[in-house]
Motif scaffolding. Structure first.
Motif, mmCIF file in Angstrom:
data_model
loop_
_atom_site.group_PDB
_atom_site.id
_atom_site.type_symbol
_atom_site.label_atom_id
_atom_site.label_comp_id
_atom_site.label_asym_id
_atom_site.label_seq_id
_atom_site.Cartn_x
_atom_site.Cartn_y
_atom_site.Cartn_z
ATOM 1 N N GLU A 139 0.796 -1.006 0.034
ATOM 2 C CA GLU A 139 0.014 0.055 -0.082
ATOM 3 C C GLU A 139 0.723 1.174 -0.087
ATOM 4 O O GLU A 139 0.467 2.083 -0.707
ATOM 5 C CB GLU A 139 -0.912 -0.025 1.143
ATOM 6 N N VAL A 140 2.027 1.244 0.860
ATOM 7 C CA VAL A 140 2.682 2.125 0.971
ATOM 8 C C VAL A 140 3.644 2.620 -0.600
ATOM 9 O O VAL A 140 3.656 3.707 -1.225
ATOM 10 C CB VAL A 140 3.831 2.332 1.764
ATOM 11 N N PHE A 141 3.957 1.608 -1.171
ATOM 12 C CA PHE A 141 4.718 1.888 -2.494
ATOM 13 C C PHE A 141 3.568 2.060 -3.425
ATOM 14 O O PHE A 141 3.793 2.998 -4.331
ATOM 15 C CB PHE A 141 5.433 0.622 -2.997
ATOM 16 N N GLU A 142 2.083 1.752 -3.174
ATOM 17 C CA GLU A 142 1.432 1.794 -4.440
ATOM 18 C C GLU A 142 0.935 3.557 -4.056
ATOM 19 O O GLU A 142 0.639 4.098 -5.198
ATOM 20 C CB GLU A 142 0.199 0.992 -4.188
ATOM 21 N N GLN A 143 0.924 4.202 -2.858
ATOM 22 C CA GLN A 143 0.412 5.313 -2.675
ATOM 23 C C GLN A 143 1.386 6.315 -3.489
ATOM 24 O O GLN A 143 0.986 7.286 -3.939
ATOM 25 C CB GLN A 143 0.428 5.574 -1.294
ATOM 26 N N LEU A 144 2.648 5.825 -3.285
ATOM 27 C CA LEU A 144 3.550 6.918 -3.718
ATOM 28 C C LEU A 144 3.767 6.680 -5.314
ATOM 29 O O LEU A 144 3.575 7.860 -6.201
ATOM 30 C CB LEU A 144 5.153 6.243 -3.461
ATOM 31 N N HIS A 162 6.712 13.466 1.242
ATOM 32 C CA HIS A 162 5.945 13.046 2.508
ATOM 33 C C HIS A 162 5.918 11.391 2.156
ATOM 34 O O HIS A 162 6.380 10.535 3.011
ATOM 35 C CB HIS A 162 4.740 13.602 2.479
ATOM 36 N N TYR A 163 5.454 10.946 0.868
ATOM 37 C CA TYR A 163 5.292 9.535 0.818
ATOM 38 C C TYR A 163 6.774 8.782 0.729
ATOM 39 O O TYR A 163 6.599 7.833 1.267
ATOM 40 C CB TYR A 163 4.588 9.457 -0.632
ATOM 41 N N LEU A 164 7.542 9.604 0.104
ATOM 42 C CA LEU A 164 8.977 8.917 0.301
ATOM 43 C C LEU A 164 9.410 8.822 1.675
ATOM 44 O O LEU A 164 10.017 7.809 2.083
ATOM 45 C CB LEU A 164 9.908 9.742 -0.457
ATOM 46 N N LEU A 165 9.192 9.931 2.601
ATOM 47 C CA LEU A 165 9.504 9.705 4.001
ATOM 48 C C LEU A 165 8.778 8.613 4.836
ATOM 49 O O LEU A 165 9.202 7.745 5.466
ATOM 50 C CB LEU A 165 9.336 10.958 4.639
ATOM 51 N N VAL A 166 7.509 8.510 4.273
ATOM 52 C CA VAL A 166 6.868 7.191 4.872
ATOM 53 C C VAL A 166 7.311 5.995 4.508
ATOM 54 O O VAL A 166 7.361 5.099 5.269
ATOM 55 C CB VAL A 166 5.327 7.434 4.610
#
Length: 296
Positions: A139-144, A162-166
């Motif tokens: 999910e994190v990779f897909e959001q980015l 922000h997404y990269l930091l997450v």
């Protein structure tokens, strides 16, 4: 050895049709590879960082960290500009690749490497992903990925950062969990892991036990004794074997001539490469290539 300064230079070499308009950040999928792309990539390095998440490995092989990585289902791996990296891919491989430069993150280089130690040459540079965390990481990779390909807005760069930091902190959680397990291993086992990790990152330039002992701040005799006790094999075996694995991959999966392979692997001459290969396999490099081609 190949050295790529920019992401698009790497994509061109691989044969990928994609290009990035952002020289400091890019995300794409393994599914973007096609049959026209390279199936094997010889040892290379790049000036940017890479985080890749493989959700389906197939029969691909990555040559990073303390061993040849193959035969697993899901993992995330980390490549820094200091890494030597090579791979052989499978058509069924799936997942995400994130390339970025440090200017995308609010850290100095020193602070970045102190916090995100999974980019350090002497640390574990890949993490197997267990089922309980697989979906959340996807999910994190897909959001980015989705955000990257949205039309640009006033705060697109800030949102992507922000997404990269997450993503980085999510990986840090996984790394810390694995470090706890690693620290529970016997000391000799830990030393062996560190030794092989260093081999994978320095095998093109360091060929003696002493050179690796110096990196580990121990004597060559001590390193040899501990590795022999842990594995039953001499330390020099693992140094030569890492080089041999790379040589076999290049002979089997590339059309490079013997001279090019010899210099890619940092041998003084093709004859030196030939002697090394035959002493470890009882075959000349050309004989090995012919046997592999006949089996295909």
């Amino acid at each position: 050895m190949f050295q790529f300064e920019e992401m698009n230079e790497l994509y061109k070499e691989i044969g990928l049709v994609i290009r990035t308009q952002n020289p400091a950040l890019h995300i794409y999928r393994f599914e973007d590879f096609n049959d026209a792309c390279e199936w094997v990539m010889p040892p290379h390095s790049k000036s940017f960082h890479q985080v890749s998440f493989i959700t389906d490995f197939g029969s691909s092989q990555l040559n990073i960290n303390q061993k040849i990585v193959e035969g697993v289902h899901s993992l995330v791996y980390f490549i820094s500009p200091q890494h030597i990296y090579s791979w052989k891919r499978d058509a069924g491989i799936k997942g995400y690749i994130v390339n970025f430069k440090l200017e995308n993150l609010p850290f100095s280089p020193k602070d970045f490497f102190e916090k995100f130690k999974f980019f350090d040459l002497q640390e574990l540079n890949y993490l197997q992903v267990e089922k309980r965390t697989l979906q959340r990481l996807k999910e994190v990779f897909e959001q980015l990925y989705k955000e990257y390909y949205q039309p640009s807005g006033s705060f697109s760069e800030e949102i992507l950062q922000h997404y990269l930091l997450v993503l980085m902190y999510k990986c840090l959680n996984l790394f810390q969990e694995q470090q706890v397990k690693f620290e529970g291993l016997p000391k000799d086992n830990q030393l062996f892991y560190k030794f092989q990790n260093l081999i994978n990152n320095y095998y093109l330039s360091k060929r003696t036990v002493k050179e690796y002992a110096d990196l580990l701040n121990i004597t060559a005799n001590h390193l040899s004794e501990r590795i022999k006790k842990e594995t039953g094999k001499p330390a020099l075996y693992f140094i030569a074997n890492r080089l041999l694995i790379e040589a076999k991959n290049l002979l089997a999966y590339s059309d490079l001539e013997m001279k090019a392979i010899a210099y890619t692997l940092n041998f003084a001459s093709p004859s030196h490469f030939g002697k090394f290969f035959k002493s470890n396999t009882d075959l000349t490099p050309l004989q090995y290539r012919h046997i592999i081609q006949a089996e295909k």
